[in-house]
Design a protein around this motif. Structure first.
Motif, PDB file in Angstrom:
ATOM      1  N   GLY A 128     115.173  26.332   3.183  1.00  0.00           N
ATOM      2  CA  GLY A 128     115.936  27.246   2.340  1.00  0.00           C
ATOM      3  C   GLY A 128     115.240  28.578   2.199  1.00  0.00           C
ATOM      4  N   ALA A 129     115.818  29.436   1.359  1.00  0.00           N
ATOM      5  CA  ALA A 129     115.250  30.765   1.123  1.00  0.00           C
ATOM      6  C   ALA A 129     113.948  30.655   0.346  1.00  0.00           C
ATOM      7  N   ALA A 130     112.992  31.530   0.669  1.00  0.00           N
ATOM      8  CA  ALA A 130     111.686  31.496   0.011  1.00  0.00           C
ATOM      9  C   ALA A 130     111.809  31.661  -1.505  1.00  0.00           C
ATOM     10  N   SER A 131     112.739  32.506  -1.953  1.00  0.00           N
ATOM     11  CA  SER A 131     112.898  32.734  -3.392  1.00  0.00           C
ATOM     12  C   SER A 131     113.377  31.472  -4.100  1.00  0.00           C
ATOM     13  N   ASP A 132     114.258  30.713  -3.460  1.00  0.00           N
ATOM     14  CA  ASP A 132     114.733  29.462  -4.052  1.00  0.00           C
ATOM     15  C   ASP A 132     113.619  28.421  -4.079  1.00  0.00           C
ATOM     16  N   ILE A 133     112.817  28.380  -3.015  1.00  0.00           N
ATOM     17  CA  ILE A 133     111.712  27.419  -2.961  1.00  0.00           C
ATOM     18  C   ILE A 133     110.714  27.703  -4.071  1.00  0.00           C
ATOM     19  N   GLU A 134     110.347  28.966  -4.243  1.00  0.00           N
ATOM     20  CA  GLU A 134     109.353  29.317  -5.264  1.00  0.00           C
ATOM     21  C   GLU A 134     109.877  29.050  -6.665  1.00  0.00           C
ATOM     22  N   ARG A 135     111.146  29.243  -6.864  1.00  0.00           N
ATOM     23  CA  ARG A 135     111.741  28.979  -8.178  1.00  0.00           C
ATOM     24  C   ARG A 135     111.571  27.515  -8.577  1.00  0.00           C
ATOM     25  N   ALA A 136     111.716  26.617  -7.595  1.00  0.00           N
ATOM     26  CA  ALA A 136     111.602  25.177  -7.877  1.00  0.00           C
ATOM     27  C   ALA A 136     110.195  24.655  -7.628  1.00  0.00           C
ATOM     28  N   ARG A 137     109.243  25.521  -7.347  1.00  0.00           N
ATOM     29  CA  ARG A 137     107.906  25.065  -6.965  1.00  0.00           C
ATOM     30  C   ARG A 137     107.244  24.190  -8.035  1.00  0.00           C
ATOM     31  N   PHE A 151     103.427  18.773   0.912  1.00  0.00           N
ATOM     32  CA  PHE A 151     104.555  19.705   0.770  1.00  0.00           C
ATOM     33  C   PHE A 151     104.574  20.668   1.943  1.00  0.00           C
ATOM     34  N   VAL A 152     105.791  20.974   2.446  1.00  0.00           N
ATOM     35  CA  VAL A 152     105.948  22.010   3.452  1.00  0.00           C
ATOM     36  C   VAL A 152     107.298  22.698   3.268  1.00  0.00           C
ATOM     37  N   HIS A 153     107.267  24.033   3.313  1.00  0.00           N
ATOM     38  CA  HIS A 153     108.499  24.798   3.443  1.00  0.00           C
ATOM     39  C   HIS A 153     108.699  24.975   4.937  1.00  0.00           C
TER      40      HIS A 153
END
Length: 300
Positions: A128-137, A151-153
């Motif tokens: 997914g988008a980096a901003s969405d990933i960081e939001r749920a980090r 964990f891996v993006h």
């Protein structure tokens, strides 16, 4: 953070419990579980503060499609859906596009860890988008092992489920190798202590692994695997892995053979497939006993 968890089965229920233990506020919903906090998806969305984050952890296929579609009608721009089931990666793109038209973000998350994840942490593979990933980090950090890692993006939308698909294909091959080794030793007139052999391999050898630990545990509980049928279901991801290998012209003989071995297990009671069944029961709770059928949810 606050999160909605849809699906409170073997995986989702334990994930919700681990998140609560880590200090997150989890509002859970399940069509069947008595542990749910709300009775409808609409009530769940109403309980969450905007911008909302909702994790979908229900069986792949129609249950997931219907859930994500209903969420699309209930959520608002700025909200986020994390889809954590064993979904075929091509379906992620369609769902992400539909939600994007409403301003809702989408992250696909492959989750591994089985029934041991609450205690040991999960492997989380996301796309997914980096901003969405960081939001749920904060959620990802709490679900993965305390000592770090796991964990891996992996890339854009679909990448999380693609690498989880490959992960499960590799797992098929590893399980099949242990199973064939068991049958070979058990069939010989040379080896007197097969369970002890597997136990000895847990330390100092190149094949030591968590799967080997689980196999040794299974053999300690049932040395001859007499209580299990030599039957192993496939959850779909092994097939998808083989199909992807065909589409990309990548040779994958071990994974392909392991998938076909599961098909063979549905014919005669096989000692090797008893090992595969025992391993699936150890890490995923998929019991296939002499008395009953498999209980499959979302592990291979």
């Amino acid at each position: 953070m606050q999160i909605g968890m849809i699906g409170l089965g073997k995986m989702g229920g334990n994930m919700a419990a681990r998140l609560r233990e880590k200090g997150h506020e989890v509002i859970g919903y399940d069509v069947a579980s008595q542990e749910r906090d709300v009775d409808t998806l609409a009530e769940l969305v109403g309980r969450l503060a905007a911008p909302r984050t909702v994790w979908v952890m229900v069986p792949a296929g129609e249950p997931t499609s219907a859930t994500v579609a209903e969420l699309g009608d209930l959520l608002e721009a700025g909200d986020l859906v994390i889809e954590g089931g064993n979904t075929h990666y091509v379906d992620d793109r369609t769902r992400a596009e539909a939600l994007s038209a409403r301003g809702v973000g989408y992250v696909d998350a492959g989750v591994s860890g089985g029934v041991w994840g609450r205690q040991n942490g999960y492997g989380i593979m996301v796309g997914g988008a980096a901003s969405d990933i960081e939001r749920a980090r904060p959620v990802f950090d709490s679900l993965t092992p305390d000592e770090g890692g796991g964990f891996v993006h992996a890339g854009g939308v679909g990448a999380g489920h693609f690498v989880k698909m490959v992960h499960n294909g590799i797992e098929y091959g590893m399980m099949q190798a242990f199973a064939e080794g068991y049958e070979l030793m058990a069939a010989s007139d040379v080896v007197d202590d097969v369970p002890g052999t597997f136990e000895s391999w847990r330390e100092g050898t190149v094949v030591r692994s968590w799967l080997l630990d689980l196999l040794s545990r299974a053999l300690e509980q049932d040395p001859d695997l007499a209580e299990l049928r030599g039957y192993a279901q496939d959850s779909g991801e092994g097939r998808w892995t083989v199909q992807a290998a065909v589409d990309l012209a990548v040779p994958a003989p071990a994974i392909t053979a392991a998938l076909f071995a599961r098909f063979a297990s549905r014919q005669d009671d096989s000692p090797a497939m008893k090992v595969v069944a025992a391993l699936r029961n150890q890490f995923g709770g998929h019991a296939v006993t002499k008395a009953g059928a498999a209980d499959d949810h979302d592990e291979p």
